[in-house]
Design a protein around this motif. Sequence first.
Motif, PDB file in Angstrom:
ATOM      1  N   TRP A 189       8.379  -0.112   5.178  1.00 60.58           N
ATOM      2  CA  TRP A 189       7.248  -0.651   4.432  1.00 60.58           C
ATOM      3  C   TRP A 189       6.321   0.471   3.989  1.00 60.58           C
ATOM      4  N   GLN A 190       5.660   0.198   2.875  1.00 63.79           N
ATOM      5  CA  GLN A 190       4.744   1.147   2.276  1.00 63.79           C
ATOM      6  C   GLN A 190       3.415   0.454   2.016  1.00 63.79           C
ATOM      7  N   ILE A 191       2.343   1.228   2.053  1.00 65.69           N
ATOM      8  CA  ILE A 191       1.035   0.650   1.770  1.00 65.69           C
ATOM      9  C   ILE A 191       0.173   1.686   1.058  1.00 65.69           C
ATOM     10  N   TRP A 192      -0.571   1.207   0.082  1.00 66.61           N
ATOM     11  CA  TRP A 192      -1.523   2.029  -0.651  1.00 66.61           C
ATOM     12  C   TRP A 192      -2.926   1.514  -0.296  1.00 66.61           C
ATOM     13  N   ILE A 193      -3.785   2.388   0.232  1.00 58.23           N
ATOM     14  CA  ILE A 193      -5.101   1.997   0.746  1.00 58.23           C
ATOM     15  C   ILE A 193      -6.181   2.675  -0.085  1.00 58.23           C
ATOM     16  N   ALA A 194      -7.117   1.886  -0.578  1.00 58.45           N
ATOM     17  CA  ALA A 194      -8.189   2.426  -1.411  1.00 58.45           C
ATOM     18  C   ALA A 194      -8.970   3.498  -0.662  1.00 58.45           C
ATOM     19  N   GLN A 195      -9.225   4.605  -1.326  1.00 55.92           N
ATOM     20  CA  GLN A 195     -10.007   5.674  -0.722  1.00 55.92           C
ATOM     21  C   GLN A 195     -11.500   5.332  -0.793  1.00 55.92           C
ATOM     22  N   GLY A 196     -12.273   5.891   0.116  1.00 56.36           N
ATOM     23  CA  GLY A 196     -13.712   5.666   0.100  1.00 56.36           C
ATOM     24  C   GLY A 196     -14.182   4.790   1.242  1.00 56.36           C
ATOM     25  N   GLU A 197     -15.366   4.219   1.077  1.00 56.02           N
ATOM     26  CA  GLU A 197     -15.999   3.450   2.151  1.00 56.02           C
ATOM     27  C   GLU A 197     -15.378   2.074   2.345  1.00 56.02           C
ATOM     28  N   ARG A 198     -14.598   1.617   1.376  1.00 55.56           N
ATOM     29  CA  ARG A 198     -13.952   0.303   1.492  1.00 55.56           C
ATOM     30  C   ARG A 198     -12.435   0.502   1.448  1.00 55.56           C
ATOM     31  N   PRO A 199     -11.819   0.844   2.573  1.00 57.59           N
ATOM     32  CA  PRO A 199     -10.381   1.120   2.591  1.00 57.59           C
ATOM     33  C   PRO A 199      -9.542  -0.164   2.634  1.00 57.59           C
ATOM     34  N   TYR A 200      -9.551  -0.908   1.553  1.00 59.84           N
ATOM     35  CA  TYR A 200      -8.784  -2.154   1.503  1.00 59.84           C
ATOM     36  C   TYR A 200      -7.382  -1.890   0.973  1.00 59.84           C
ATOM     37  N   PRO A 201      -6.419  -2.747   1.272  1.00 58.94           N
ATOM     38  CA  PRO A 201      -5.048  -2.555   0.799  1.00 58.94           C
ATOM     39  C   PRO A 201      -4.930  -2.908  -0.683  1.00 58.94           C
ATOM     40  N   CYS A 202      -4.358  -1.995  -1.463  1.00 61.90           N
ATOM     41  CA  CYS A 202      -4.163  -2.236  -2.893  1.00 61.90           C
ATOM     42  C   CYS A 202      -2.745  -2.697  -3.211  1.00 61.90           C
ATOM     43  N   ARG A 203      -1.784  -2.181  -2.467  1.00 64.92           N
ATOM     44  CA  ARG A 203      -0.387  -2.614  -2.640  1.00 64.92           C
ATOM     45  C   ARG A 203       0.316  -2.506  -1.292  1.00 64.92           C
ATOM     46  N   TYR A 204       1.201  -3.474  -1.032  1.00 64.73           N
ATOM     47  CA  TYR A 204       1.944  -3.537   0.228  1.00 64.73           C
ATOM     48  C   TYR A 204       3.374  -3.924  -0.121  1.00 64.73           C
ATOM     49  N   VAL A 205       4.339  -3.109   0.288  1.00 57.74           N
ATOM     50  CA  VAL A 205       5.749  -3.326  -0.061  1.00 57.74           C
ATOM     51  C   VAL A 205       6.589  -3.308   1.210  1.00 57.74           C
ATOM     52  N   ILE A 206       7.409  -4.342   1.392  1.00 54.06           N
ATOM     53  CA  ILE A 206       8.292  -4.446   2.557  1.00 54.06           C
ATOM     54  C   ILE A 206       9.736  -4.466   2.067  1.00 54.06           C
ATOM     55  N   THR A 207      10.558  -3.607   2.637  1.00 51.60           N
ATOM     56  CA  THR A 207      11.976  -3.551   2.289  1.00 51.60           C
ATOM     57  C   THR A 207      12.799  -3.975   3.491  1.00 51.60           C
ATOM     58  N   SER A 208      13.625  -5.004   3.315  1.00 48.49           N
ATOM     59  CA  SER A 208      14.465  -5.491   4.403  1.00 48.49           C
ATOM     60  C   SER A 208      15.721  -4.641   4.504  1.00 48.49           C
ATOM     61  N   LYS A 209      15.990  -4.111   5.707  1.00 51.33           N
ATOM     62  CA  LYS A 209      17.157  -3.253   5.900  1.00 51.33           C
ATOM     63  C   LYS A 209      18.359  -3.995   6.480  1.00 51.33           C
ATOM     64  N   PHE A 210      18.161  -5.230   6.953  1.00 53.68           N
ATOM     65  CA  PHE A 210      19.273  -5.950   7.565  1.00 53.68           C
ATOM     66  C   PHE A 210      19.909  -6.953   6.601  1.00 53.68           C
TER      67      PHE A 210
END
Length: 265
Positions: A189-210
């Motif tokens: 899984w990958q995550i992009w987190i906003a920089q600065g005082e409000r570190p909220y998630p901007c994108r979240y990606v999950i890849t299934s390996k099974f």
Amino acid sequence: MKTSRMLVKRSVRSLSAMALFIIVSLGTSIGASADDADAKRLLKAMSDYLVAQQAISFEYDATLEAITKDGQKLALASSGTLLLNRPDKIRATRSSGFADIEMTFDGKTLTLLGKNLNIYAQQDVPGTVDNLVDELRNHNRPLPAADLLLIDPYEVLMQDVVDVKDLGSGVIGGVECDYLAFRAKEVDWQIWIAQGERPYPCRYVITSKFMKGDPQYSIQIRDWKAGAEVAATDFSFKNPTDARKVNLKNVADELPEHFKIGEAQ
């Protein structure tokens, strides 16, 4: 037509060469310079920020990949909204080409409204949002970005993680983000987190390996609001359209006929 085919082939070769270059770069430079501790610190900061917010709202675009029997990868796209009031209230919508669902939860009752069919269903689910997330997963109806809504996202996300990478920064929807990648036993899984005082998630990606074909689920978040920015909301179900009450399993939120599991499309 021959010229067009040649251009397509050349483009594919160029993309393949670019992908190879990226793979080589990841293997030689980023892998060597990745700072596990810093990546974990950034993820923990995001988790702490999310938990500290009494109210959260955002809009999202999501993509769920499906793999056909002959190996073709297809993407099912949807959009929606989510509003959370801790500890026990939530309202979420999801619209796609085959479903238009609104979900409300007031700490006691879960209501699913199928707007396209004008039907609704209810179930008693007393407790917190964490309890609701578990209940919805048991019914194969996961909330969008559910892991990020829990009382301790960091603990849940880091379960079974065996590899951590800090990949620098990226830009999502015009927002500069810290870009992190994680590997666990069954998923990457990958995550992009906003920089600065409000570190909220901007994108979240999950890849299934099974699963064959390594399908992904991705969600991109926009119009993030928290705290006093979130408008007051009534989380009770009002039924303004005189929707007909049905059993929970009859509120359509599944794949359409031409995407049924087991069929080659």
